[in-house]
Design an enzyme around this catalytic site. Sequence first.
Site, mmCIF file in Angstrom:
data_model
loop_
_atom_site.group_PDB
_atom_site.id
_atom_site.type_symbol
_atom_site.label_atom_id
_atom_site.label_comp_id
_atom_site.label_asym_id
_atom_site.label_seq_id
_atom_site.Cartn_x
_atom_site.Cartn_y
_atom_site.Cartn_z
ATOM 1 N N GLY A 31 0.806 -1.220 0.000
ATOM 2 C CA GLY A 31 0.000 0.000 0.000
ATOM 3 C C GLY A 31 0.837 1.267 0.000
ATOM 4 O O GLY A 31 2.030 1.243 0.343
ATOM 5 N N ASN A 32 0.223 2.346 -0.427
ATOM 6 C CA ASN A 32 0.888 3.650 -0.382
ATOM 7 C C ASN A 32 -0.145 4.770 -0.407
ATOM 8 O O ASN A 32 -1.267 4.589 -0.866
ATOM 9 C CB ASN A 32 1.933 3.803 -1.508
ATOM 10 C CG ASN A 32 1.602 2.976 -2.719
ATOM 11 O OD1 ASN A 32 0.713 3.331 -3.478
ATOM 12 N ND2 ASN A 32 2.274 1.843 -2.886
ATOM 13 N N GLU A 78 5.332 2.571 -6.499
ATOM 14 C CA GLU A 78 4.034 2.840 -7.141
ATOM 15 C C GLU A 78 3.765 4.340 -7.287
ATOM 16 O O GLU A 78 2.680 4.735 -7.702
ATOM 17 C CB GLU A 78 2.882 2.211 -6.342
ATOM 18 C CG GLU A 78 2.914 0.715 -6.189
ATOM 19 C CD GLU A 78 2.816 -0.072 -7.484
ATOM 20 O OE1 GLU A 78 2.949 0.528 -8.568
ATOM 21 O OE2 GLU A 78 2.644 -1.278 -7.388
ATOM 22 N N HIS A 97 -3.770 3.828 -1.992
ATOM 23 C CA HIS A 97 -3.723 2.532 -2.685
ATOM 24 C C HIS A 97 -3.542 1.427 -1.652
ATOM 25 O O HIS A 97 -2.689 1.537 -0.771
ATOM 26 C CB HIS A 97 -2.579 2.515 -3.707
ATOM 27 C CG HIS A 97 -2.226 1.130 -4.164
ATOM 28 N ND1 HIS A 97 -3.160 0.284 -4.720
ATOM 29 C CD2 HIS A 97 -1.075 0.429 -4.114
ATOM 30 C CE1 HIS A 97 -2.581 -0.867 -5.002
ATOM 31 N NE2 HIS A 97 -1.309 -0.804 -4.631
ATOM 32 N N HIS A 99 -4.648 -3.138 -0.749
ATOM 33 C CA HIS A 99 -5.048 -4.453 -1.277
ATOM 34 C C HIS A 99 -6.153 -5.043 -0.390
ATOM 35 O O HIS A 99 -5.977 -6.120 0.177
ATOM 36 C CB HIS A 99 -3.849 -5.415 -1.290
ATOM 37 C CG HIS A 99 -2.649 -4.925 -2.033
ATOM 38 N ND1 HIS A 99 -1.387 -5.479 -1.878
ATOM 39 C CD2 HIS A 99 -2.492 -3.930 -2.948
ATOM 40 C CE1 HIS A 99 -0.521 -4.851 -2.658
ATOM 41 N NE2 HIS A 99 -1.162 -3.899 -3.309
ATOM 42 N N HIS A 160 -4.531 -7.172 -8.445
ATOM 43 C CA HIS A 160 -3.626 -6.355 -7.633
ATOM 44 C C HIS A 160 -4.310 -5.762 -6.390
ATOM 45 O O HIS A 160 -3.976 -6.120 -5.275
ATOM 46 C CB HIS A 160 -3.034 -5.259 -8.537
ATOM 47 C CG HIS A 160 -2.031 -4.394 -7.859
ATOM 48 N ND1 HIS A 160 -1.171 -3.580 -8.542
ATOM 49 C CD2 HIS A 160 -1.752 -4.185 -6.550
ATOM 50 C CE1 HIS A 160 -0.399 -2.936 -7.688
ATOM 51 N NE2 HIS A 160 -0.748 -3.286 -6.466
HETATM 52 ZN ZN LIG Z 1 -0.131 -2.507 -4.597
#
Ligand SMILES: [Zn+2]
Length: 285
Positions: A31-32, A78, A97, A99, A160
């Site tokens: 994640g970001n 990313e 972002h 998952h 993703h």
């Molecule tokens: Zn990712």
Amino acid sequence: MTTRAEEQIRADIVEVGRRLYARGFVASNDGNISVRLDETRLITTPKSVSKGFMTPDMMVVVDYDGRKLAGERDPSSELPMHLEIYRNRPDANAVVHAHPPLATGFAVAGIPLTRAVLAEVVTTLGSIPIAEYGTPSTPELPEAVRKYIKAHDGLLLANHGAVTCCRTVMSAYFKMETIEHFAKISLVARLLGREHLLSREEVQRLQGLRGMYGIAAPAPVCSDPAEASGDQASCQILEAPESATERLVPDVPSLLRQASRDGEIRLTYRELTALIADAVKSLRD
Ligand SMILES: [Zn+2]
């Protein structure tokens, strides 16, 4: 030196990371998160760090070409996806972002969350399409996201995860929560074998309510596929029946009843071979 506003943004990013991790929306260092600081700089989470245990000083300041301006760590690989979103969405000040497992399950199965089912999803997100698969950390991913992000605040990323954008980092996070919640409800409804969709008329009414809730939707909802003509860059395509009595999604139990009435049983190739293998085995025993 950091300003008071920047301090608050750093604290908000730490809090959003903590919530993403606590809710199981990310595992390990996944994640970001990023937020615009001004016209030339944005601030983002560092790579190789669990988003659940960040501190405000870990953040990285970069320009809109991704060059690092300040911070001891390096930004996530990313970052180009975030930059692409900012380029296409001048109204968005933050990108999240993650998952989340149920939403990502839909993204893996290739099933978009585009059915008009819940009023709050229609008003806050509209449709949630799937951006085509792109190898993470390569230009393929920003390329795939570009096609949909102009018209959507939230996307699934094939095989993703999911990405959201909004005016603040908290509101981008809440959109991520809504996507995962919607995926969970959709899965349960589909397992139960019934999914009643909202009519086109109701979708249009909800579209009218978006402004009242202060939601600046990036694009109008098109509940009539003919009017949308497949253009997901300028229109959100939602599956909704023409009338309240019409059903776009048949009930699974009624399909089964239909099959037994016709005296016909449908099996997949795998189910059929398993049945034959069982029969052969019982003959031998
Ligand atoms: Zn990712």
